[in-house]
Design a protein around this motif. Structure first.
Motif, PDB file in Angstrom:
ATOM      1  N   HIS A  85       0.834  -1.198   0.000  1.00  0.00           N
ATOM      2  CA  HIS A  85       0.000   0.000   0.000  1.00  0.00           C
ATOM      3  C   HIS A  85       0.872   1.253   0.000  1.00  0.00           C
ATOM      4  N   ALA A  86       1.935   1.242   0.786  1.00  0.00           N
ATOM      5  CA  ALA A  86       2.818   2.409   0.856  1.00  0.00           C
ATOM      6  C   ALA A  86       3.542   2.651  -0.459  1.00  0.00           C
ATOM      7  N   ALA A  87       3.679   1.616  -1.251  1.00  0.00           N
ATOM      8  CA  ALA A  87       4.385   1.767  -2.518  1.00  0.00           C
ATOM      9  C   ALA A  87       3.573   2.500  -3.568  1.00  0.00           C
ATOM     10  N   GLY A  88       2.326   2.828  -3.228  1.00  0.00           N
ATOM     11  CA  GLY A  88       1.554   3.644  -4.131  1.00  0.00           C
ATOM     12  C   GLY A  88       0.366   2.950  -4.765  1.00  0.00           C
ATOM     13  N   LEU A  89       0.026   1.739  -4.312  1.00  0.00           N
ATOM     14  CA  LEU A  89      -1.128   1.042  -4.837  1.00  0.00           C
ATOM     15  C   LEU A  89      -2.371   1.574  -4.131  1.00  0.00           C
ATOM     16  N   ALA A  90      -3.364   1.960  -4.901  1.00  0.00           N
ATOM     17  CA  ALA A  90      -4.391   2.872  -4.396  1.00  0.00           C
ATOM     18  C   ALA A  90      -5.318   2.291  -3.350  1.00  0.00           C
ATOM     19  N   CYS A  91      -5.861   1.106  -3.558  1.00  0.00           N
ATOM     20  CA  CYS A  91      -6.974   0.703  -2.704  1.00  0.00           C
ATOM     21  C   CYS A  91      -6.527   0.158  -1.360  1.00  0.00           C
ATOM     22  N   GLY A  92      -5.350  -0.478  -1.290  1.00  0.00           N
ATOM     23  CA  GLY A  92      -4.871  -0.997  -0.025  1.00  0.00           C
ATOM     24  C   GLY A  92      -5.565  -2.263   0.432  1.00  0.00           C
ATOM     25  N   GLY A  93      -6.473  -2.813  -0.370  1.00  0.00           N
ATOM     26  CA  GLY A  93      -7.202  -4.012   0.012  1.00  0.00           C
ATOM     27  C   GLY A  93      -7.034  -5.110  -1.016  1.00  0.00           C
ATOM     28  N   SER A  94      -7.866  -6.131  -0.914  1.00  0.00           N
ATOM     29  CA  SER A  94      -7.815  -7.228  -1.872  1.00  0.00           C
ATOM     30  C   SER A  94      -9.216  -7.785  -2.064  1.00  0.00           C
ATOM     31  N   VAL A  95      -9.406  -8.443  -3.185  1.00  0.00           N
ATOM     32  CA  VAL A  95     -10.682  -9.089  -3.467  1.00  0.00           C
ATOM     33  C   VAL A  95     -10.424 -10.534  -3.864  1.00  0.00           C
ATOM     34  N   GLU A  96     -11.251 -11.405  -3.366  1.00  0.00           N
ATOM     35  CA  GLU A  96     -11.222 -12.796  -3.793  1.00  0.00           C
ATOM     36  C   GLU A  96     -12.255 -12.952  -4.899  1.00  0.00           C
ATOM     37  N   VAL A  97     -11.855 -13.549  -6.015  1.00  0.00           N
ATOM     38  CA  VAL A  97     -12.745 -13.644  -7.163  1.00  0.00           C
ATOM     39  C   VAL A  97     -12.914 -15.086  -7.595  1.00  0.00           C
ATOM     40  N   ILE A  98     -14.047 -15.346  -8.207  1.00  0.00           N
ATOM     41  CA  ILE A  98     -14.289 -16.601  -8.892  1.00  0.00           C
ATOM     42  C   ILE A  98     -14.419 -16.269 -10.378  1.00  0.00           C
ATOM     43  N   VAL A  99     -13.651 -16.988 -11.209  1.00  0.00           N
ATOM     44  CA  VAL A  99     -13.645 -16.746 -12.649  1.00  0.00           C
ATOM     45  C   VAL A  99     -14.170 -18.001 -13.327  1.00  0.00           C
ATOM     46  N   HIS A 100     -15.223 -17.855 -14.105  1.00  0.00           N
ATOM     47  CA  HIS A 100     -15.802 -19.034 -14.750  1.00  0.00           C
ATOM     48  C   HIS A 100     -16.350 -18.659 -16.116  1.00  0.00           C
ATOM     49  N   ARG A 101     -16.540 -19.668 -16.927  1.00  0.00           N
ATOM     50  CA  ARG A 101     -17.048 -19.444 -18.275  1.00  0.00           C
ATOM     51  C   ARG A 101     -18.557 -19.650 -18.286  1.00  0.00           C
ATOM     52  N   VAL A 102     -19.253 -18.745 -18.962  1.00  0.00           N
ATOM     53  CA  VAL A 102     -20.692 -18.879 -19.164  1.00  0.00           C
ATOM     54  C   VAL A 102     -20.906 -19.161 -20.648  1.00  0.00           C
ATOM     55  N   THR A 103     -21.601 -20.246 -20.941  1.00  0.00           N
ATOM     56  CA  THR A 103     -21.785 -20.682 -22.322  1.00  0.00           C
ATOM     57  C   THR A 103     -23.251 -20.523 -22.736  1.00  0.00           C
ATOM     58  N   PRO A 104     -23.509 -20.514 -24.043  1.00  0.00           N
ATOM     59  CA  PRO A 104     -24.876 -20.317 -24.531  1.00  0.00           C
ATOM     60  C   PRO A 104     -25.861 -21.399 -24.112  1.00  0.00           C
ATOM     61  N   ASP A 105     -25.364 -22.561 -23.656  1.00  0.00           N
ATOM     62  CA  ASP A 105     -26.270 -23.627 -23.227  1.00  0.00           C
ATOM     63  C   ASP A 105     -26.450 -23.682 -21.714  1.00  0.00           C
ATOM     64  N   ASP A 106     -25.963 -22.664 -20.993  1.00  0.00           N
ATOM     65  CA  ASP A 106     -26.093 -22.625 -19.537  1.00  0.00           C
ATOM     66  C   ASP A 106     -27.470 -22.055 -19.189  1.00  0.00           C
ATOM     67  N   GLU A 107     -28.455 -22.929 -19.055  1.00  0.00           N
ATOM     68  CA  GLU A 107     -29.835 -22.493 -18.864  1.00  0.00           C
ATOM     69  C   GLU A 107     -30.037 -21.766 -17.535  1.00  0.00           C
ATOM     70  N   VAL A 108     -29.317 -22.176 -16.507  1.00  0.00           N
ATOM     71  CA  VAL A 108     -29.475 -21.540 -15.200  1.00  0.00           C
ATOM     72  C   VAL A 108     -28.988 -20.090 -15.251  1.00  0.00           C
ATOM     73  N   ALA A 109     -27.782 -19.903 -15.768  1.00  0.00           N
ATOM     74  CA  ALA A 109     -27.233 -18.553 -15.850  1.00  0.00           C
ATOM     75  C   ALA A 109     -28.068 -17.669 -16.763  1.00  0.00           C
ATOM     76  N   ILE A 110     -28.458 -18.195 -17.908  1.00  0.00           N
ATOM     77  CA  ILE A 110     -29.213 -17.383 -18.856  1.00  0.00           C
ATOM     78  C   ILE A 110     -30.588 -17.038 -18.299  1.00  0.00           C
ATOM     79  N   GLY A 111     -31.222 -17.961 -17.601  1.00  0.00           N
ATOM     80  CA  GLY A 111     -32.515 -17.665 -17.002  1.00  0.00           C
ATOM     81  C   GLY A 111     -32.433 -16.535 -15.985  1.00  0.00           C
ATOM     82  N   ALA A 112     -31.390 -16.565 -15.151  1.00  0.00           N
ATOM     83  CA  ALA A 112     -31.209 -15.493 -14.166  1.00  0.00           C
ATOM     84  C   ALA A 112     -30.876 -14.175 -14.854  1.00  0.00           C
ATOM     85  N   LEU A 113     -30.057 -14.228 -15.908  1.00  0.00           N
ATOM     86  CA  LEU A 113     -29.718 -13.006 -16.649  1.00  0.00           C
ATOM     87  C   LEU A 113     -30.957 -12.402 -17.311  1.00  0.00           C
TER      88      LEU A 113
END
Length: 346
Positions: A85-113
Motif C-alpha cells: 500500500h505504501a508503494a503507491g497502490l491505491a486501494c490498499g485491500g484485496s478481493v477474492e474472485v471466482i472466474v468461470h465461463r458462461v456458455t450459450p447452453d447454460d440455462e441456469v445462468a441465462i434464465g437469471a440473466l
C-alpha cells in the motif's frame, strides 16, 4: 454477473461464450463489494468492472485464460500488506474472485440473466470450490436477499428491481430531479394535475408520466414494494401536496420528502395533522427536502434532494468523508447489490 445482463445476453444468444470474473469476498478496502462482476469476450472486449482499476489487468488475464481452457479459477487480487500500500497502490485491500465461463447452453445462468434484464427479482448461486467450481445453480430470489458468500462455499448473486422515485409536481425543480435520479439508476415516475407540464419533452428520462391527482394514483406509482420507493413532493400547492404526503406516509413508502420553506413546512404539518396524519407519521416526513449543500438552482437543489435519498437508502450520515475515519466503503458481513430504505435511519 447479473449486473451485466444487458450486455451479456446478446453475446450468449449469438452463440458466444464469455468469461465472468465475480467478487466473492473483500478484505480491507475495495471500491466494490461481493457480487461485482466483469466479463471478457472471445474478441477481447472487457465489460464491467470489479474495482477502481487497480486489479482489472490481472482479472482480464485470468478471464482470458478461463475462456480459453474452460477451467474455472479462484484467486485473490490486490494488496494485502502495508508495504504494498505504501508503494503507491491505491486501494490498499484485496478481493477474492471466482472466474468461470458462461456458455450459450447454460440455462441456469441465462434464465437469471433474463430475469435481471427484465428488472425482475433474480438470484443465482456460483459454486466456489470442489468439482463443481464455477457452476451456476438456481436460487429462489426470496431465499437470498443479498449478495453474499454462503456457508456452503457458494456465492449467492442477487438482482433486486431498481428503486423507484415518484416526483409529485412537474415544475423546474421536478425536471432537474428526474434527470439526476434517472442517471443514478432510479425508475422515475412524474405525476401532476397539469397536462401541459407532464410531457416527454420536459421529462425525457422519466419512465412513467401521469396526469392525475397524485394522491389518487400514488399506490400504483410506488409499485409493489413501497419500502423501496421514494416520493418527493415538489408542487408548492397544499391542495395537492397535503393529500399526496398523507397518502405516501400511510402507504409506508420508504422515503417521503417535500420541498418548502420552514414556514411552509410548519403550516403543512398543521394541515397534515388536521387530515388525521399521526405524529409518528409526520416525523417520517423529510422536509425541507435535501441535504445542506448551499446550492440554490433547480439542478443544485435536485442534487441535494437526491443526496438525502441516497443517504437514507444506505444509512449514510451525509457528512464529509474527510471528517470520518475507518473504511470509506462501509459494508456489512452480507453486502447487498441493491438496497432499500428499510432499516435505514429516518
Amino acid at each position: 454477473m447479473l449486473e451485466l445482463a444487458r450486455e451479456l445476453l446478446p453475446l450468449l444468444r449469438r452463440g458466444e461464450a464469455v468469461a465472468v470474473v465475480t467478487v466473492a469476498r473483500v478484505a480491507r478496502s475495495a471500491p466494490r463489494g461481493a457480487g461485482a462482476a466483469m466479463a471478457v469476450t472471445g474478441a477481447g472486449e472487457v465489460i464491467g468492472s470489479i474495482s477502481g482499476g487497480c486489479v482489472e489487468g490481472d482479472a482480464v488475464l485470468l478471464a482470458t485464460e478461463v475462456l480459453a481452457t474452460g477451467l474455472p479459477r479462484r484467486a485473490t487480487l490486490g494488496f494485502t500488506d502495508d508495504a504494498a500500500h505504501a508503494a503507491g497502490l491505491a486501494c490498499g485491500g484485496s478481493v477474492e474472485v471466482i472466474v468461470h465461463r458462461v456458455t450459450p447452453d447454460d440455462e441456469v445462468a441465462i434464465g437469471a440473466l433474463e430475469a435481471a434484464d427484465a428488472d425482475l427479482p433474480a438470484a443465482v448461486g456460483i459454486v466456489l470450490g470442489g468439482a463443481a467450481m464455477g457452476r451456476a445453480v438456481p436460487l429462489e430470489p426470496g431465499a437470498a436477499e443479498t449478495t453474499r458468500t454462503l456457508a456452503t462455499d457458494m456465492l449467492a448473486v442477487v438482482h433486486l428491481p431498481r428503486p423507484r422515485l415518484v416526483v409529485i409536481g412537474a415544475g423546474e425543480h421536478a425536471m432537474a430531479l428526474a434527470r439526476v435520479a434517472s442517471a443514478a439508476g432510479f425508475i422515475v415516475a412524474v405525476c401532476d394535475v397539469w397536462e401541459r407540464l407532464v410531457t416527454p419533452e420536459r421529462f425525457p428520462s422519466a419512465e412513467l408520466l401521469v396526469v392525475a391527482t397524485p394522491a389518487d394514483e400514488l399506490e400504483t406509482l410506488v409499485g409493489a414494494s413501497p419500502q423501496r420507493a421514494a416520493v418527493c413532493v415538489l408542487t408548492h400547492d397544499e391542495r395537492v401536496d397535503v393529500p399526496a404526503i398523507a397518502r405516501a406516509l400511510r402507504l409506508d413508502v420508504g422515503f417521503v420528502g417535500a420541498m418548502g420553506a420552514r414556514s411552509t413546512v410548519a403550516h403543512r404539518e398543521v394541515l397534515l395533522r388536521a387530515a388525521g396524519v399521526t405524529d409518528e407519521e409526520v416525523a417520517r416526513l423529510r422536509s425541507p427536502l435535501g441535504l445542506d449543500l448551499g446550492g440554490v438552482s433547480p439542478e443544485e437543489s435536485a442534487i441535494a434532494a437526491l443526496a438525502e435519498i441516497v443517504a437514507a437508502r444506505h444509512g449514510g450520515s451525509g457528512a464529509p468523508l474527510r471528517d470520518g475515519d475507518g473504511p470509506l466503503h462501509r459494508r456489512t458481513a452480507a453486502p447487498t447489490c441493491a438496497t432499500d430504505f428499510e432499516g435505514a435511519a429516518r
